[in-house]
Design an enzyme around this catalytic site. Structure first.
Site, PDB file in Angstrom:
ATOM      1  N   LYS A   1       0.854  -1.197   0.000  1.00  0.00           N
ATOM      2  CA  LYS A   1       0.000   0.000   0.000  1.00  0.00           C
ATOM      3  C   LYS A   1       0.885   1.240   0.000  1.00  0.00           C
ATOM      4  O   LYS A   1       1.918   1.268   0.683  1.00  0.00           O
ATOM      5  CB  LYS A   1      -0.880  -0.048   1.250  1.00  0.00           C
ATOM      6  CG  LYS A   1      -1.954   1.012   1.347  1.00  0.00           C
ATOM      7  CD  LYS A   1      -2.811   0.766   2.593  1.00  0.00           C
ATOM      8  CE  LYS A   1      -3.896   1.804   2.791  1.00  0.00           C
ATOM      9  NZ  LYS A   1      -4.743   1.514   3.966  1.00  0.00           N
TER      10      LYS A   1
ATOM     11  N   SER B   1      -9.661   1.329   3.208  1.00  0.00           N
ATOM     12  CA  SER B   1      -8.864   2.134   2.319  1.00  0.00           C
ATOM     13  C   SER B   1      -7.798   1.361   1.541  1.00  0.00           C
ATOM     14  O   SER B   1      -7.224   1.922   0.600  1.00  0.00           O
ATOM     15  CB  SER B   1      -8.186   3.247   3.111  1.00  0.00           C
ATOM     16  OG  SER B   1      -7.263   2.697   4.037  1.00  0.00           O
TER      17      SER B   1
ATOM     18  N   SER C   1      -9.513  -1.043   7.382  1.00  0.00           N
ATOM     19  CA  SER C   1      -9.020  -0.875   6.019  1.00  0.00           C
ATOM     20  C   SER C   1      -8.316  -2.070   5.386  1.00  0.00           C
ATOM     21  O   SER C   1      -8.021  -2.036   4.200  1.00  0.00           O
ATOM     22  CB  SER C   1      -8.080   0.317   5.950  1.00  0.00           C
ATOM     23  OG  SER C   1      -8.842   1.482   5.828  1.00  0.00           O
TER      24      SER C   1
HETATM   25  N1  GLN Z   1     -12.950   3.498   6.968  1.00  0.00           N
HETATM   26  C1  GLN Z   1     -12.255   3.909   8.163  1.00  0.00           C
HETATM   27  C2  GLN Z   1     -11.904   5.368   8.080  1.00  0.00           C
HETATM   28  O1  GLN Z   1     -12.171   5.960   7.093  1.00  0.00           O
HETATM   29  C3  GLN Z   1     -11.055   3.060   8.390  1.00  0.00           C
HETATM   30  C4  GLN Z   1      -9.913   3.449   7.572  1.00  0.00           C
HETATM   31  C5  GLN Z   1      -8.679   2.666   7.879  1.00  0.00           C
HETATM   32  O2  GLN Z   1      -8.735   1.616   8.515  1.00  0.00           O
HETATM   33  N2  GLN Z   1      -7.566   3.215   7.487  1.00  0.00           N
HETATM   34  O3  GLN Z   1     -11.367   5.925   8.984  1.00  0.00           O
END
Ligand code: GLN
Length: 491
Positions: free
Chosen positions: A81, A156, A180
């Protein structure tokens, strides 16, 4: 031959390469051929390193021919990532503000992959600074779900999960602050593990919510998740939150993977699960039946504070983000506005031009929650709720080995479906956030499909540092089902 190669799991591939049966260069070339063909459709990568990767593959083949010892991931093409610092290529976090940022060092996990002789294929797309649940907040490009290209891959870490599902790499690394790794893994029908907070070094992971962030593997099988953990887990003096191995030893996660957990006791939280779509609920109930048939005892529990997890998370995470993102000021890093008249405008215009809408929203939410007069009412209160959620887990684990629930209330949604309603987007994290607030490990494994042939994920949560048992429990199910063998049509 090439399809057989691309469908192998990392372990098979590594064994074949190490034994000289498969050439690392053949594998790398096959992956880049697929990338050339399918990346224009899927959009999983921000950067690819073809030359670099082919050279590394040749080097590994030469070492094997010379009879030298090679690492645990020798010749395995892996994606990371783009929130992980690498000295090769840019580290963008899918943000315009870091579009040309070149990190001066490698994240510890990158060093570990390299010393395990992995072939790093590229850096994957994500929601900007990992803020989002669909990868639509990327400031650089769109990624689609390989199962249905009109849908999101989740987020994400959507680039990483789409790359693994679409056979554009063999495994990937993601980061998980509130789901994410697990949510996009469930949307793309792959295995995503968020390890215990402190199990994997976060050194070189661009911070979002520092008390929640963890790096973890995204793979096609549970065995590959265990193999990746063997490479990346462990103490790192460069990360003060990484846990001392004397306190919590790292084990060989592959060694006993196929040994089922005896007298397995699984807890479910019925009132909480009721919020998921009916097809998701059915798939989860069927998965739990598989365990029941294997002799597991299923108990129903209450975790009274889980309902407040989303509210607490979106205060804690945004508060930490507002502080972490203060460093992008147009001076130290990345984009600097050309239109600034004085130094105040250097800050304000660089940030206004460089950050996307969702990132700005979160900086404002977090700054508000931390501001004088609101700190007690919001931030401190959220921390109290966090402790209550933690104690819900401590109590639950006194009486069971793991908790099972959905990963997400829905399967992959349509591109654009939730972009106008941030709250709707936040609610898609309802099942994943609690594990981060409590710091416990959790995995998403494929457990079925809905009527649109979209994957569904089962989430299993275990006590802190219980990754070995967690993966064994996941493997028990995987060994008796075929969901993980199904492939998206483009594969
Ligand atoms: N969807 C969650 C957020 O937007 C988790 C994102 C993540 O785990 N980086 O904060």
């Amino acid at each position: 031959m090439q399809d057989d190669l691309l469908n192998m799991d990392c372990r098979e591939l590594r064994d074949g390469i190490a034994a000289g049966r498969i050439k690392s260069i053949t594998v790398a070339e096959a992956v880049f051929e697929r990338i050339e063909q399918y990346e224009p459709i899927v959009g999983a990568y921000i950067t690819t390193f073809k030359e670099h990767a082919l050279a590394k593959a040749e080097e590994i083949d030469a070492q094997i021919t010379a009879g030298k010892q090679v690492g645990q991931l020798a010749g395995v093409p892996i994606a990371v990532k783009d929130v992980l610092c690498t000295t090769f290529g840019a580290t963008t976090c899918a943000s315009k503000i870091l579009e040309n940022f070149h990190a001066p060092y490698n994240a510890t996990v990158i060093e570990k992959l390299l010393s395990a002789d992995a072939v790093i294929v590229g850096k994957t797309n994500m929601d900007e600074f990992a803020m989002g649940s669909s990868t639509e907040n990327s400031g650089l490009k769109q990624t689609v779900n390989p199962w249905d290209t009109s849908r999101v891959p989740g987020g994400s870490s959507g680039g990483s999960t789409a790359a693994v599902a679409g056979r554009l790499c063999f495994a990937a690394l993601g980061s998980d602050t509130g789901g994410s790794i697990r949510q996009p893994a469930s949307f793309c029908g792959v295995v995503g593990l968020k390890p215990t907070y402190g199990r994997v070094s976060r050194f070189g992971l661009v911070a979002y919510g520092s008390s929640l962030d963890q790096i973890g593997p995204i793979t096609r099988t549970v065995a590959d998740s265990a193999l990746m953990m063997n490479v990346i887990a462990g103490h790192d003096p460069a990360d003060s939150t990484s846990v001392d191995e004397k306190q919590a030893p790292v084990c060989d996660y592959l060694e006993k993977l196929d040994e089922p957990v005896k007298q397995l006791k699984i807890a479910v939280v019925p009132q909480f699960n009721a919020g998921a779509e009916s097809q998701v609920q059915t798939a989860i109930a069927d998965a739990i039946d598989v365990y029941k048939n294997l002799g597991a005892e299923i108990i129903e529990i209450e975790m009274p504070h889980l309902d407040y997890a989303i509210a607490a998370y979106y205060i804690v995470a945004t508060a930490e983000a507002s502080s972490n993102l203060a460093r992008y000021d147009g001076v130290h890093y990345g984009h600097r506005s050309e239109n600034a008249e004085d130094y105040i405008e250097v800050y304000s215009k660089s940030r206004a031009e460089g950050f996307g809408k969702e990132v700005k929203r979160r900086i404002m939410l977090g700054t508000y929650a931390l501001s004088s007069g609101y700190y007690d009412a919001y931030y401190l209160k959220a921390l109290k709720v966090r402790s209550l959620i933690r104690s819900d887990f401590t109590k639950a684990f006194e009486n069971c080995d793991c908790i099972m629930m959905p990963v997400s209330p829905t399967t992959a949604f349509k591109i654009g479906e939730k972009t106008d309603d941030p709250l709707k987007m936040y609610l898609s994290d309802v099942y994943t956030i609690a594990a981060n607030l409590a710091g416990v490990p959790a995995v998403s494994i494929p457990c079925g499909f809905d009527e649109n042939n979209l994957p569904i994920g089962l989430q299993i949560l275990a006590p802190a540092f219980g990754e070995d048992r967690l993966l064994r429990i996941a493997r028990m199910y995987e060994a008796r089902t075929d969901w993980h063998k199904k492939k998206p049509a483009i594969v």
